[in-house]
Design a protein around this motif. Structure first.
Motif, PDB file in Angstrom:
ATOM      1  N   VAL A  68       0.821  -1.210   0.000  1.00  0.00           N
ATOM      2  CA  VAL A  68       0.000   0.000   0.000  1.00  0.00           C
ATOM      3  C   VAL A  68       0.857   1.262   0.000  1.00  0.00           C
ATOM      4  CG1 VAL A  68      -1.737   1.322   1.277  1.00  0.00           C
ATOM      5  CG2 VAL A  68      -1.911  -1.170   1.149  1.00  0.00           C
ATOM      6  N   TYR A  69       1.932   1.273   0.818  1.00  0.00           N
ATOM      7  CA  TYR A  69       2.728   2.488   0.999  1.00  0.00           C
ATOM      8  C   TYR A  69       4.116   2.443   0.350  1.00  0.00           C
ATOM      9  CZ  TYR A  69      -0.782   3.902   4.416  1.00  0.00           C
ATOM     10  OH  TYR A  69      -1.955   4.254   5.028  1.00  0.00           O
ATOM     11  N   GLY A  70       4.494   1.289  -0.175  1.00  0.00           N
ATOM     12  CA  GLY A  70       5.803   1.192  -0.814  1.00  0.00           C
ATOM     13  C   GLY A  70       6.951   1.042   0.162  1.00  0.00           C
ATOM     14  N   TYR A  71       6.661   0.579   1.381  1.00  0.00           N
ATOM     15  CA  TYR A  71       7.704   0.379   2.384  1.00  0.00           C
ATOM     16  C   TYR A  71       8.398  -0.966   2.175  1.00  0.00           C
ATOM     17  CZ  TYR A  71       5.373   4.164   5.007  1.00  0.00           C
ATOM     18  OH  TYR A  71       4.821   5.350   5.397  1.00  0.00           O
ATOM     19  N   ASN A  72       9.392  -1.223   3.030  1.00  0.00           N
ATOM     20  CA  ASN A  72      10.077  -2.516   3.049  1.00  0.00           C
ATOM     21  C   ASN A  72      10.100  -3.024   4.485  1.00  0.00           C
ATOM     22  OD1 ASN A  72      11.522  -4.748   2.102  1.00  0.00           O
ATOM     23  ND2 ASN A  72      13.490  -3.748   2.508  1.00  0.00           N
ATOM     24  N   LEU A  73       8.905  -3.169   5.067  1.00  0.00           N
ATOM     25  CA  LEU A  73       8.773  -3.587   6.458  1.00  0.00           C
ATOM     26  C   LEU A  73       9.093  -5.064   6.619  1.00  0.00           C
ATOM     27  CD1 LEU A  73       5.373  -1.811   7.198  1.00  0.00           C
ATOM     28  CD2 LEU A  73       7.572  -1.154   8.198  1.00  0.00           C
ATOM     29  N   THR A  74       9.741  -5.391   7.746  1.00  0.00           N
ATOM     30  CA  THR A  74       9.945  -6.783   8.130  1.00  0.00           C
ATOM     31  C   THR A  74       9.497  -6.932   9.583  1.00  0.00           C
ATOM     32  OG1 THR A  74      12.235  -6.299   8.778  1.00  0.00           O
ATOM     33  CG2 THR A  74      11.861  -7.171   6.551  1.00  0.00           C
ATOM     34  N   ASN A  75       9.303  -8.174  10.006  1.00  0.00           N
ATOM     35  CA  ASN A  75       8.834  -8.451  11.361  1.00  0.00           C
ATOM     36  C   ASN A  75      10.012  -8.372  12.326  1.00  0.00           C
ATOM     37  OD1 ASN A  75       7.710  -9.473  13.723  1.00  0.00           O
ATOM     38  ND2 ASN A  75       6.513 -11.047  12.661  1.00  0.00           N
ATOM     39  N   SER A  76       9.997  -7.380  13.224  1.00  0.00           N
ATOM     40  CA  SER A  76      11.107  -7.210  14.174  1.00  0.00           C
ATOM     41  C   SER A  76      11.190  -8.371  15.151  1.00  0.00           C
ATOM     42  CB  SER A  76      10.951  -5.898  14.944  1.00  0.00           C
ATOM     43  OG  SER A  76       9.764  -5.896  15.709  1.00  0.00           O
ATOM     44  N   ASN A  77      10.061  -9.089  15.370  1.00  0.00           N
ATOM     45  CA  ASN A  77      10.064 -10.238  16.280  1.00  0.00           C
ATOM     46  C   ASN A  77      10.852 -11.420  15.713  1.00  0.00           C
ATOM     47  OD1 ASN A  77       8.475  -9.229  18.483  1.00  0.00           O
ATOM     48  ND2 ASN A  77       6.722  -9.301  17.111  1.00  0.00           N
ATOM     49  N   ASN A  78      11.135 -11.381  14.404  1.00  0.00           N
ATOM     50  CA  ASN A  78      11.953 -12.440  13.816  1.00  0.00           C
ATOM     51  C   ASN A  78      13.399 -12.358  14.293  1.00  0.00           C
ATOM     52  OD1 ASN A  78       9.776 -13.386  12.386  1.00  0.00           O
ATOM     53  ND2 ASN A  78      10.284 -12.288  10.504  1.00  0.00           N
ATOM     54  N   PHE A  79      13.790 -11.161  14.761  1.00  0.00           N
ATOM     55  CA  PHE A  79      15.172 -10.948  15.191  1.00  0.00           C
ATOM     56  C   PHE A  79      15.273 -10.808  16.709  1.00  0.00           C
ATOM     57  CE2 PHE A  79      14.488  -9.205  10.966  1.00  0.00           C
ATOM     58  CZ  PHE A  79      15.445  -9.891  10.245  1.00  0.00           C
ATOM     59  N   THR A  80      14.296 -10.144  17.314  1.00  0.00           N
ATOM     60  CA  THR A  80      14.247  -9.990  18.767  1.00  0.00           C
ATOM     61  C   THR A  80      12.886 -10.459  19.245  1.00  0.00           C
ATOM     62  OG1 THR A  80      15.682  -8.044  18.625  1.00  0.00           O
ATOM     63  CG2 THR A  80      14.507  -8.390  20.702  1.00  0.00           C
ATOM     64  N   ARG A  81      12.832 -11.544  19.950  1.00  0.00           N
ATOM     65  CA  ARG A  81      11.570 -12.173  20.339  1.00  0.00           C
ATOM     66  C   ARG A  81      10.691 -11.195  21.122  1.00  0.00           C
ATOM     67  NH1 ARG A  81       7.852 -15.623  18.691  1.00  0.00           N
ATOM     68  NH2 ARG A  81       6.757 -16.629  20.394  1.00  0.00           N
ATOM     69  N   ASN A  82       9.435 -11.022  20.631  1.00  0.00           N
ATOM     70  CA  ASN A  82       8.470 -10.145  21.298  1.00  0.00           C
ATOM     71  C   ASN A  82       9.052  -8.753  21.587  1.00  0.00           C
ATOM     72  OD1 ASN A  82       6.449 -12.127  21.374  1.00  0.00           O
ATOM     73  ND2 ASN A  82       7.353 -13.033  23.205  1.00  0.00           N
ATOM     74  N   SER A  83       9.593  -8.138  20.537  1.00  0.00           N
ATOM     75  CA  SER A  83      10.169  -6.807  20.675  1.00  0.00           C
ATOM     76  C   SER A  83       9.183  -5.864  21.333  1.00  0.00           C
ATOM     77  CB  SER A  83      10.552  -6.256  19.297  1.00  0.00           C
ATOM     78  OG  SER A  83      11.498  -7.084  18.674  1.00  0.00           O
ATOM     79  N   GLU A  84       9.662  -5.133  22.337  1.00  0.00           N
ATOM     80  CA  GLU A  84       8.774  -4.204  23.033  1.00  0.00           C
ATOM     81  C   GLU A  84       8.446  -3.018  22.140  1.00  0.00           C
ATOM     82  OE1 GLU A  84       9.076  -3.158  27.097  1.00  0.00           O
ATOM     83  OE2 GLU A  84      10.570  -4.699  27.487  1.00  0.00           O
ATOM     84  N   ALA A  85       7.185  -2.611  22.155  1.00  0.00           N
ATOM     85  CA  ALA A  85       6.700  -1.392  21.491  1.00  0.00           C
ATOM     86  C   ALA A  85       6.493  -1.540  19.988  1.00  0.00           C
ATOM     87  CB  ALA A  85       7.593  -0.198  21.775  1.00  0.00           C
ATOM     88  N   ILE A  86       7.304  -2.361  19.316  1.00  0.00           N
ATOM     89  CA  ILE A  86       7.158  -2.436  17.862  1.00  0.00           C
ATOM     90  C   ILE A  86       7.083  -3.886  17.383  1.00  0.00           C
ATOM     91  CG2 ILE A  86       8.382  -0.254  17.562  1.00  0.00           C
ATOM     92  CD1 ILE A  86      10.780  -1.921  16.543  1.00  0.00           C
ATOM     93  N   ASP A  87       6.432  -4.056  16.232  1.00  0.00           N
ATOM     94  CA  ASP A  87       6.326  -5.375  15.600  1.00  0.00           C
ATOM     95  C   ASP A  87       6.979  -5.392  14.226  1.00  0.00           C
ATOM     96  OD1 ASP A  87       4.651  -6.691  17.625  1.00  0.00           O
ATOM     97  OD2 ASP A  87       3.123  -5.267  17.019  1.00  0.00           O
ATOM     98  N   LEU A  88       6.860  -4.281  13.497  1.00  0.00           N
ATOM     99  CA  LEU A  88       7.377  -4.189  12.133  1.00  0.00           C
ATOM    100  C   LEU A  88       8.327  -3.000  12.029  1.00  0.00           C
ATOM    101  CD1 LEU A  88       3.956  -4.595  10.266  1.00  0.00           C
ATOM    102  CD2 LEU A  88       5.498  -6.421  10.988  1.00  0.00           C
ATOM    103  N   HIS A  89       9.328  -3.128  11.173  1.00  0.00           N
ATOM    104  CA  HIS A  89      10.208  -1.977  10.973  1.00  0.00           C
ATOM    105  C   HIS A  89      10.802  -1.969   9.576  1.00  0.00           C
ATOM    106  CE1 HIS A  89      13.943  -4.367  12.656  1.00  0.00           C
ATOM    107  NE2 HIS A  89      13.309  -5.002  11.714  1.00  0.00           N
ATOM    108  N   ASP A  90      11.093  -0.757   9.114  1.00  0.00           N
ATOM    109  CA  ASP A  90      11.817  -0.518   7.875  1.00  0.00           C
ATOM    110  C   ASP A  90      13.030   0.316   8.278  1.00  0.00           C
ATOM    111  OD1 ASP A  90      12.862   0.480   5.501  1.00  0.00           O
ATOM    112  OD2 ASP A  90      10.904   0.639   4.524  1.00  0.00           O
ATOM    113  N   THR A  91      14.165  -0.342   8.448  1.00  0.00           N
ATOM    114  CA  THR A  91      15.346   0.332   8.998  1.00  0.00           C
ATOM    115  C   THR A  91      15.888   1.407   8.054  1.00  0.00           C
ATOM    116  OG1 THR A  91      16.720  -1.486   8.153  1.00  0.00           O
ATOM    117  CG2 THR A  91      16.026  -1.595  10.463  1.00  0.00           C
ATOM    118  N   ASP A  92      15.741   1.205   6.738  1.00  0.00           N
ATOM    119  CA  ASP A  92      16.233   2.203   5.792  1.00  0.00           C
ATOM    120  C   ASP A  92      15.447   3.507   5.904  1.00  0.00           C
ATOM    121  OD1 ASP A  92      18.172   0.488   4.822  1.00  0.00           O
ATOM    122  OD2 ASP A  92      16.898  -0.279   3.205  1.00  0.00           O
ATOM    123  N   ARG A  93      14.120   3.385   6.062  1.00  0.00           N
ATOM    124  CA  ARG A  93      13.279   4.582   6.197  1.00  0.00           C
ATOM    125  C   ARG A  93      13.136   5.028   7.647  1.00  0.00           C
ATOM    126  NH1 ARG A  93      11.094   1.779   1.873  1.00  0.00           N
ATOM    127  NH2 ARG A  93      10.578   3.039   0.035  1.00  0.00           N
TER     128      ARG A  93
END
Length: 309
Positions: A48-73
């Motif tokens: 929808v927005y053209g982002y490159n989001l990935t699931n932050s929980n794939n790297f840090t289990r049950n990441s606090e405050a966030i679930d998805l991130h686009d580190t470049d943006r």
């Protein structure tokens, strides 16, 4: 109907079912579905927005405050089924506590369903900018954005939703005709009772004090009713099915009026009483007669089930 219109209607219907299904499982503490939804919504929001989001929980289990991130943006998103101010406040507090503002410039909260009306912004301790109007987004707010995209992207989104999220085809052995009828009845009751509470005056005689909350509950119940019917229709008679379908139509009409009232609700402004009057009339003249017919048929349906045992 134009192809684009049909695509948007299909997307809207499917997203409504997915939100209701995810919320139902989460309320039963079936958290695996919520995790899967985070991955699903990453792909959806990316389209929808053209982002490159990935699931932050794939790297840090049950990441606090966030679930998805686009580190470049430098964007991050919390995906939640909760729609209350306390949840948003907790997310922001955890974001600050973990100093995530050093890693991300923007925090968004993505609500699976409808969101309650927010009167004022949140305290970010001037560490980052956060606008509740722009950065708390409900699932249903994606649809107008999707409608502005070109046909090719819309078709890709529809295909993605259909391909990635399949409703389970399991059949519970103990899920009987009576269970189904009672489940339908429960949703019908919830739609009507919460719609009615939306316009009930308070002890001072003013119109509903928190219409947005009850409006959201009624909308959730309507979505779950549609989802349940889409999975199983064999358990109720044709006449009952037709009446439930009619109730859904009347409930949708009434909720449209209630939505206008909830948005314009202000107990201090008597000029806005017209919105309450319209909502009250919709409940009494449209929803209530259909509710009474529907519950009567469901009652008869249950009696027939009991007699057949």
């Amino acid at each position: 109907m134009f192809t684009s219109d049909l695509t948007i209607k299909n997307i809207t219907n499917r997203l409504t079912h997915i939100a209701a299904y995810t919320r139902t499982l989460a309320r039963a503490n079936l958290n695996d579905s919520a995790v899967l939804s985070e991955n699903f919504y990453a792909g959806l929001i990316n389209r929808v927005y053209g982002y490159n989001l990935t699931n932050s929980n794939n790297f840090t289990r049950n990441s606090e405050a966030i679930d998805l991130h686009d580190t470049d943006r430098r964007i991050c998103i919390q995906v939640t089924i909760r729609q209350d101010r306390n949840k948003y406040k907790e997310t922001i507090e955890k974001f600050i506590k973990n100093k995530l503002y050093e890693k991300y410039d923007e925090l968004y909260i993505f609500v699976l369903g409808y969101k309650d009306k927010i009167e004022k912004d949140f305290d970010t301790q001037d560490l980052f900018n956060f606008s509740h109007k722009e950065q708390i987004i409900s699932l249903h707010e994606l649809v107008p954005k999707i409608a502005t995209l070109n046909d090719e992207v819309q078709e890709d989104i529809e295909e993605y939703i259909t391909r990635r999220f399949k409703f389970p085809l399991f059949v519970l052995e103990d899920y009987t005709e009576q269970h189904f009828s009672q489940e339908i009845w429960g949703y019908v009751e919830s739609i009507y009772q919460n719609s009615d509470k939306c316009v009930v005056p308070d002890f001072l005689g003013r119109f509903g004090m928190n219409p947005q909350h009850f409006y959201n509950l009624a909308c959730d119940a309507l979505a779950q009713l549609k989802l349940t019917l889409s999975k199983r229709k064999i358990f109720i008679s044709n006449s009952t099915q037709q009446q439930v379908d009619e109730f859904i139509i009347e409930a949708t009409k009434s909720l449209d009026v209630l939505r206008v009232f909830s948005v314009n609700h202000d107990p201090r402004d008597m000029d806005k009483m017209v919105y309450w009057a319209n909502a009250d009339r919709a409940i009494k003249e449209i929803l209530r007669p259909s509710y009474q017919k529907t519950t009567e048929l469901l009652r008869e349906n249950n009696q027939k089930i009991n007699l057949s045992k």
